[in-house]
Design an enzyme around this catalytic site. Structure first.
Site, PDB file in Angstrom:
ATOM      1  N   GLY A 101       0.508  -5.026   0.906  1.00  0.00           N
ATOM      2  CA  GLY A 101      -0.696  -5.079   0.077  1.00  0.00           C
ATOM      3  C   GLY A 101      -0.440  -5.694  -1.288  1.00  0.00           C
ATOM      4  CD  GLU A 115       1.522  -5.754   5.743  1.00  0.00           C
ATOM      5  OE1 GLU A 115       2.372  -6.635   5.972  1.00  0.00           O
ATOM      6  OE2 GLU A 115       0.749  -5.803   4.777  1.00  0.00           O
ATOM      7  CB  ALA A 123      -0.889  -0.024   1.227  1.00  0.00           C
ATOM      8  CD  GLU A 168      -2.372  -7.693   2.817  1.00  0.00           C
ATOM      9  OE1 GLU A 168      -1.976  -6.536   2.526  1.00  0.00           O
ATOM     10  OE2 GLU A 168      -3.093  -7.926   3.802  1.00  0.00           O
TER      11      GLU A 168
END
Ligand code: DAK
Length: 260
Positions: A112, A135, A67, A115
């Site tokens: 992300g 993270e 992200a 993911e």
């Protein structure tokens, strides 16, 4: 909606989506997430003759490096949770898409990005691909399904290790633990993904959709998924494609499936 970040190419029934923010290693900012939602909610389902989707990253360095960290500031608990849920919902659209979606992982797939790759039905890694859920280095945990899908794919021990250490692993290690389907020479990820989709494209489309639905149901519905399997099996028995598949076998010819 105009796509600014997602570049698309639709050829021979295969939609290739390239996430194109190369200078930020294709990090997922808000605009990218909006475009991904539109892509899987509206654009891709509307493509006539679609057999499957490949997702890759622009350039040779990154699939998606996570992200967009620069957008994390000024979030409170409520907006943080809402944004994570929004991301999860977008990834569910990908996971539940009725055609195969394959991640062609050409470099870093972190946070992300890892993911996103895991929300796809399969993953093809180039030799230089790197995977991780870093993270915890930012004081966070995975928010787009990473604690769940990594556990589903590689088991509890390795998921614990990767989610708790934030370590990055190489493509070969990702293959060894079952995170990726194939490792290919760098630059051949998209071609390999297309090869698999072309093969699937020759099968009966309704059967493919039902198989995806049943496999996903294992993780959402537990034992009740067996019921989904026999019900879907029953539904397929009545299709034209099933009759065609059986007839083609008996007549020793290739099947001509119509998705009916
Ligand atoms: N976000 C924004 N920019 C990024 C980025 C990222 N995730 N990753 C890299 N970049 C940018 C760098 O800032 C740099 O930009 P400039 O400085 O040139 O402007 C450019 O991309 C090139 O990166 P590097 O110079 O760092 O390149 P290196 O080869 O030296 O290193 C690297 C590559 C991938 C090892 C390194 O860039 C790196 O560690 N990147 C960050 C990896 C990471 O921690 N990703 C985030 C994982 S956490 C949430 C929902 C979900 C999430 C969070 C919140 N809410 C709803 C609130 C999920 C979080 C994550 O994904």
């Amino acid at each position: 909606m105009n796509f600014e970040i997602l570049k698309t190419d639709f050829e021979d029934g295969i939609l290739t989506i390239t996430i194109s923010r190369e200078k930020a290693l294709n990090a997922l900012n808000r605009q990218t997430m909006l475009e991904l939602r539109h892509m899987f909610e509206t654009y891709a389902p509307g493509l006539e003759g679609l057999n499957g989707v490949v997702i890759t990253g622009a350039g040779s360095k990154a699939f998606v490096a996570g992200a967009d960290i620069k957008e994390f500031t000024s979030l409170d608990a409520e907006t943080g949770a809402a944004l994570a849920k929004r991301g999860q919902d977008i990834y569910f659209l990908i996971e539940n898409f009725s055609k195969p979606v394959i991640a062609a992982v050409n470099g870093f797939a972190l946070g992300g990005g890892c993911e996103l790759a895991m929300a796809c039905h399969m993953r093809i890694a180039g030799e230089k691909a790197r995977f991780g859920q870093p993270e915890v280095n930012l004081g966070l945990i995975a928010g787009y399904g990473g604690t769940q899908r990594l556990t589903q794919l590689v088991g509890k021990a390795k998921s614990m290790e990767l989610n708790l250490t934030g370590d990055m692993i190489k493509a070969e290690e990702a293959y060894r633990i079952g995170l990726v389907n194939h490792v290919v020479p760098q630059g051949e990820e998209v071609a390999k993904a297309k090869e698999i989709i072309s093969k699937i494209g020759k099968k009966a489309p309704l059967a493919i959709a039902k198989a995806i639905e049943c496999i996903n149901a294992h993780f959402n519905e537990g034992k009740a998924a067996y019921q989904k399997e026999y019900q879907n099996f029953g539904a397929l028995i009545e299709t034209e494609d099933m009759r065609e598949g059986v007839a083609a076998f008996v007549e020793k010819r290739p099947a001509n499936f119509k998705g009916k």
